[in-house]
Design an enzyme around this catalytic site. Sequence first.
Site, PDB file in Angstrom:
ATOM      1  N   ALA A 331       0.833  -1.213   0.000  1.00 35.18           N
ATOM      2  CA  ALA A 331       0.000   0.000   0.000  1.00 35.18           C
ATOM      3  C   ALA A 331       0.866   1.261   0.000  1.00 35.18           C
ATOM      4  O   ALA A 331       1.924   1.294  -0.632  1.00 35.18           O
ATOM      5  CB  ALA A 331      -0.967  -0.033   1.177  1.00 35.18           C
ATOM      6  N   SER A 332       0.428   2.278   0.724  1.00 33.79           N
ATOM      7  CA  SER A 332       1.085   3.589   0.642  1.00 33.79           C
ATOM      8  C   SER A 332       2.463   3.638   1.290  1.00 33.79           C
ATOM      9  O   SER A 332       3.167   4.642   1.149  1.00 33.79           O
ATOM     10  CB  SER A 332       0.187   4.650   1.285  1.00 33.79           C
ATOM     11  OG  SER A 332      -1.035   4.748   0.600  1.00 33.79           O
TER      12      SER A 332
END
Length: 619
Positions: A331-332
């Site tokens: 993810a981020s």
Amino acid sequence: MSPRKRITMHDHAAEASLFKRRALFTFACVIIMVAILLGNLYHLQVTSFTDYSTRSDDNRIRVLPLPPSRGLIYDRNGVLLAENQPFYSLELVPEKIKDMNATLDGLAAIIEISDEEREDFTKSLKHHRRFKPLTLKSRLSEEEVAIFSVNQHNFPGVEVEAGLKRHYPFGGTLTHALGYVGRINSRDREALERSGEWSDYAGTKFIGKQGIEKFYEPILHGKPGHLEEEVNNRGRSIRTLKVVEPKPGQDIYLTIDLKLQQKAMELLDGRRGSIVAIDPTDGGILALASSPSYDPNQFVHGISGKAYSELLNNRSRPLINRATQGQYAPASTVKPIMALLGLEDGAVTEKTRIWDPGFWQIPGVEHKYRDWKRWGHGWVDVYHSIVDSCDTYFYDLAYKLGITKISEFMTQFGFGQPSNVDIYEEASGIMPSRDWKRARYKQPWWIGDTISVGIGQGYWTTTPLQLAAATAILANKGKRFTPHLMKAMTQEDGTLKTPTDEMPPLVLKNPKNWDIINNAMRQTAHKSRFNDANYTAAMKTGTAQVFSVAQDAKYDADNIDENLKDNALIVAYAPYEKPTIVLAVVLENAGWGGANAGPIARAMLDEYILREPKEQPKK
């Protein structure tokens, strides 16, 4: 007239010659017989002396193997993590027992023997060599030993064996890092025989099965010795002739910080997830926590079938080392590395800005890739893209870069390949590429696949250890070390040897780009979890979807199954000026990364950086 007497003439010369030949033949036969006798005597007394002497000694000398004591395991501060404790077991030699069932019934009358222990013993008996002892009960209390000793005369062929057995004083706190030892089974023996090491395990019943115990088995095990004793015709010992002492295994010191490891397990509190902390100055792993865990001591003493089945079928999968085998979408948390690639490639600069209306579209395509902030972030540069975790910025960046550049750059940070950490239980994760997808799914790579990879989703998966190691490269500005658990080992002369595996550094065309990315991560930390900390830190959170949400649907965490909720992630390091700890946190199905993984990261960094230097962990 009387008959004339016949006169016989003797040829004395011929007779003498015949006698001489016969005498010589007889003498030659005697010489040959004596020669054969002397030859046999020479063969017996000289040529085959050693062989026949050994055979003779075998009838009166018994050689008993002396197993070595296993090396101890300590943490980086000298706290004992794996020790050897004395134990007593009840051993039976089948060929010396006339009525096995009667013997078992008699033993059960004086010592508590469970039905499962008796059943396991009976099953093992079918494939066991009758002249070798077989364990019936592996853990006898001192009271049970005393009771049996009084009644031992009633049980010929049954003895109590004393020895040392592995013990892990901190139970499940370190299971997935330390691993455990277990009884040598047929598969272990076959492997040892293939490697030519079976002779080194004479008298040894246990071998490393997982983790450090397995990886450093040759160092921890040691070398066996032996005892020679003279016995009578009944096999009873008369006297000891020779003792060759075993060589104990080497003690090893790990990079693990026990107090930090305990803190990690306390913060996870049985929830599914992992915390990995690394010392960026040398790659030493400070904490390798996987939750839920289990007590490794039950495997040492012989886990029951029921208990093992419960572990194996547990939906939370405690047997899996999530730190090295758990595979999650990053993810981020990888957006800082994506931004670094964009700066290096020239796709963006420090001042490049894009407009974020809350979504992004591939030119000529109606499908909208939504930002987590539905109304958008407005104008966004590289700093704000990381601080505010703007998805739209990275959709656009991934489109400009393409999957080939992304895959090649991320591979340099260790994604998609084993980290070579010193335990065998490790997954490589997935760093997708065109070739990977064609080989895996026999499908071409689509541009939409690239867009998802741009925000750390799609086919991309990583382990918490890989995530921590990649963040360490950012914190080190390109300096890379192989993550490792071994800090040092004892040598025969008492000195310590510290192995360090430094890899070639990752060199950028513009070294200033390191500072841009790290400064953005520092701003992220200051803006949220670390604004009131007594030290400077850098961080990036992540919230990973575990299923796809329809184009116009809204993710509703309150009305979906728990196993479909987002994974919460965070990477962080401190102090910002000269990092001494880098960590990665993954919580399965916990929801928003900042709200759930963030407090754990703050507590871990506080524990390590602000602790009292003389404070020691408790058992």
